[in-house]
Scaffold this active site. Structure first.
Site, PDB file in Angstrom:
ATOM      1  N   THR A   1       0.918  -0.996   0.126  1.00  0.00           N
ATOM      2  CA  THR A   1      -0.143  -0.043   0.229  1.00  0.00           C
ATOM      3  C   THR A   1       0.637   1.203   0.120  1.00  0.00           C
ATOM      4  O   THR A   1       1.701   1.228   0.822  1.00  0.00           O
ATOM      5  CB  THR A   1      -0.960  -0.357   0.923  1.00  0.00           C
ATOM      6  OG1 THR A   1      -0.180   0.250   2.484  1.00  0.00           O
ATOM      7  CG2 THR A   1      -1.648  -1.232   1.491  1.00  0.00           C
TER       8      THR A   1
ATOM      9  N   LYS B   1     -16.936  16.751   9.226  1.00  0.00           N
ATOM     10  CA  LYS B   1     -18.230  16.761   9.956  1.00  0.00           C
ATOM     11  C   LYS B   1     -18.244  17.499  11.077  1.00  0.00           C
ATOM     12  O   LYS B   1     -18.036  18.482  11.743  1.00  0.00           O
ATOM     13  CB  LYS B   1     -17.253  15.291  11.231  1.00  0.00           C
ATOM     14  CG  LYS B   1     -17.600  14.067  11.079  1.00  0.00           C
ATOM     15  CD  LYS B   1     -16.918  12.942  11.788  1.00  0.00           C
ATOM     16  CE  LYS B   1     -16.449  11.551  11.284  1.00  0.00           C
ATOM     17  NZ  LYS B   1     -16.194  10.662  11.752  1.00  0.00           N
TER      18      LYS B   1
END
Length: 550
Positions: free
Chosen positions: A193, A444
């Site tokens: 990754t 958020k």
């Protein structure tokens, strides 16, 4: 009385192996070819699959002569080219493990990966040797370096290992090899990754997973690959196995078109004109750059392309429509990740859909193929319905999806044997995935979620905007608010206030960003995605000139 004993299978237990992909391409599609860019992207060289197969056998003999054995890792530090394809085939077919190194990672990440994987041999393109030479002293397990191309060992006079020339190493070797019968669950390849948080993690692909993935992506509703195709593999072989194209090509007989290091828009366009691929695959930034080049240079000929897969990150709808309406090329949205081999979904509109209904499906991340099971998990841990409305984190499982990382225990990435993708979105009743953000990138604000991807897509639809990236930044009142960063096209005088008004009516008023910054270029990761972690740090460190617009 009927017997309750199970009926034994009468099927032959033939393992699914990379060697069978190699043998299939060599024998049944020996006339198909791999075309590699040369010079400045204007020239090409080619070899048919029969020749590639013989070279792969010669490479296997050479590697065995260097002591490479069962399970040993052979790394590559290469562009997409013929020799890289030969290594892709030879190494796993002989029972070793192919490990493409991401040439765009930072040096300390590259040496960490090579040491963690315990690479014993590295095959390096000559054009990359100056970069690789600086890394080699810190690669503790490497014993041999094989140099492909114009640069030879003279550039590495003080190398702490034995250096070989690729061509000379293969000269005189047999063009056939007694490929072993292996356990199909044995490791065949590995990719790491990109390591956006912590050290990169290794994903190990089995022969079985690679074979099944090759079958899967070739299906008509996915990449629809056959011997009639010429595949342009822009996506690097170190980026999740070039999305499986090399192995799918040898499975189906499709020819491969490899751009080597010529990935900038101008040489890439010249290479497309010379090699005439009809399908391709790459990240959005590549397709955006190519479209801009063709606009500015009407003589550029990319007309052979009919469709191309775009993945790695969300593709702006405006770019997809540009390719369709102006260039006559269909971009196909796909979703995947290194841990998923990588393809997890692809967006073709269902039969019978037209107009905006078809676009609604195509602008999603796509529909899951049968081997990929998917579910959404809400904030309370409950499994959510596929209703196109319920938003949760995507989890997946299946035969080509990893169940663990190489030598790393990361239980947070797995939930009841499902892979937690870190992607947030919805799934429609007919199985189409629409992603709204990454878990780490969701904004958020005041207890409500704002999709950074939606804001970016709307901004990149503005004719003056070349790139747009939106990230969450701290806010005393709302917890978090969106910061919109934009790159304007040359000659544009558009203001942040005008861009904010452009967004009004497209998203709710409370989602409109107040903070804006103009960039020369959005920072990108090693595989071409927007690097939001870097942007957030630049904001926190006061490195961005931020305008407040309300």
């Amino acid at each position: 009385m009927p017997s309750h004993h199970p009926i034994p299978s009468t099927m032959q237990a033939v393992p699914l192996l990379v060697r069978r992909l190699l043998e299939n391409g060599m024998r049944l599609h020996g006339g198909s070819e791999v075309v590699t860019a040369t010079g400045t992207g204007t020239g090409t060289r080619s070899a048919d699959y029969a020749r590639v197969g013989r070279n792969a056998a010669a490479l296997a003999h050479a590697l065995a002569g260097l002591g490479v054995g069962h399970g040993d890792r052979v790394a590559t530090f290469m562009w997409n080219n013929q020799e890289h394809l030969e290594a892709y085939l030879a190494v796993p077919a002989m029972g070793a493990v192919i490990h493409p190194l991401n040439i765009r990672l930072f040096p300390d990440q590259l040496t960490y990966i090579a040491n963690h994987a315990e690479d014993t041999v590295v095959i390096v393109d000559g054009s990359l040797l100056p970069v690789f030479s600086a890394l080699l002293p810190d690669m503790r397990t490497v014993r041999h370096v094989i140099v492909n191309g114009e640069a030879e060992s003279a550039l590495m006079p003080d190398a702490p290992v034995t250096v070989h020339d690729y061509r000379r190493l293969l000269e005189g070797r047999p063009g056939s090899y007694d490929w072993p019968d292996l356990d199909e669950n044995q490791a065949a390849a590995m990719c790491y990754t990109s390591g956006t948080t912590g050290n990169p993690k290794g994903v190990v692909y089995s022969h079985r997973s690679l074979y099944l993935h090759s079958l899967g992506i070739s299906l008509p509703d996915l990449m629809n690959i056959s011997a009639r195709d010429r595949l342009l593999a822009i996506v690097p072989q170190f980026h999740a196995q070039a999305w499986g194209l090399p192995y799918a090509a040898f499975l189906t007989g499709a020819s491969l078109v490899m751009p080597d290091r010529f990935l900038a828009p101008a040489p890439l366009a010249r290479f497309i004109a010379a090699s005439r691929p009809n399908k391709g695959a790459g990240v959005p930034t590549v397709w955006q750059g190519l479209a801009d080049h063709v606009r500015q240079h009407p003589g550029a000929d990319i007309s052979s392309l009919e469709e191309a897969v775009v993945g790695g990150s969300s593709c702006p709808p405006s770019l997809m429509r540009t390719y369709e309406d102006e260039l006559g090329i269909r971009l196909l949205h796909a979703w995947g990740m290194t841990e998923v081999s990588p393809l997890g979904a692809l967006a073709r509109a269902p039969e019978g859909t037209e107009g905006e209904d078809a676009w609604r499906h195509r602008l999603s991340q796509g529909r899951f193929p049968a081997p990929v099971e998917a579910r959404l998990i809400g904030q309370d841990g409950a499994v959510l319905p596929w209703d196109g409305l319920s938003i949760g984190e995507l989890e997946v499982r299946g035969p080509w999806i990893t169940g663990s990382y190489h030598l790393d225990d990361d239980p947070e990435k797995f939930h009841d044997d499902w892979l937690r993708t870190g992607d947030v979105g919805t799934i429609s009743a007919d199985g189409f995935l629409t992603l709204t953000d990454r878990v780490k990138d969701v904004i958020k604000s005041g207890g409500e979620w704002i999709s950074s991807v939606e804001l970016e897509n709307h901004l990149m639809a503005h004719p003056a905007v070349a790139e747009a990236c939106v990230v969450a930044v701290p806010d005393d009142k709302w917890g978090e608010r969106p910061l919109a960063t934009v790159v304007l096209r040359d000659g544009s005088g558009t203001t942040h206030d005008e861009l904010r008004r452009f967004l009004a009516g497209k998203v709710a008023a409370w989602q409109l960003p107040e903070r804006w910054a103009l960039l020369e270029a959005v920072p990108k990761t090693s595989v071409g995605k927007f690097d939001k972690k870097t942007l957030r740090k630049q904001y926190a460190d006061g490195e961005l000139a931020v305008d407040i617009v309300s």
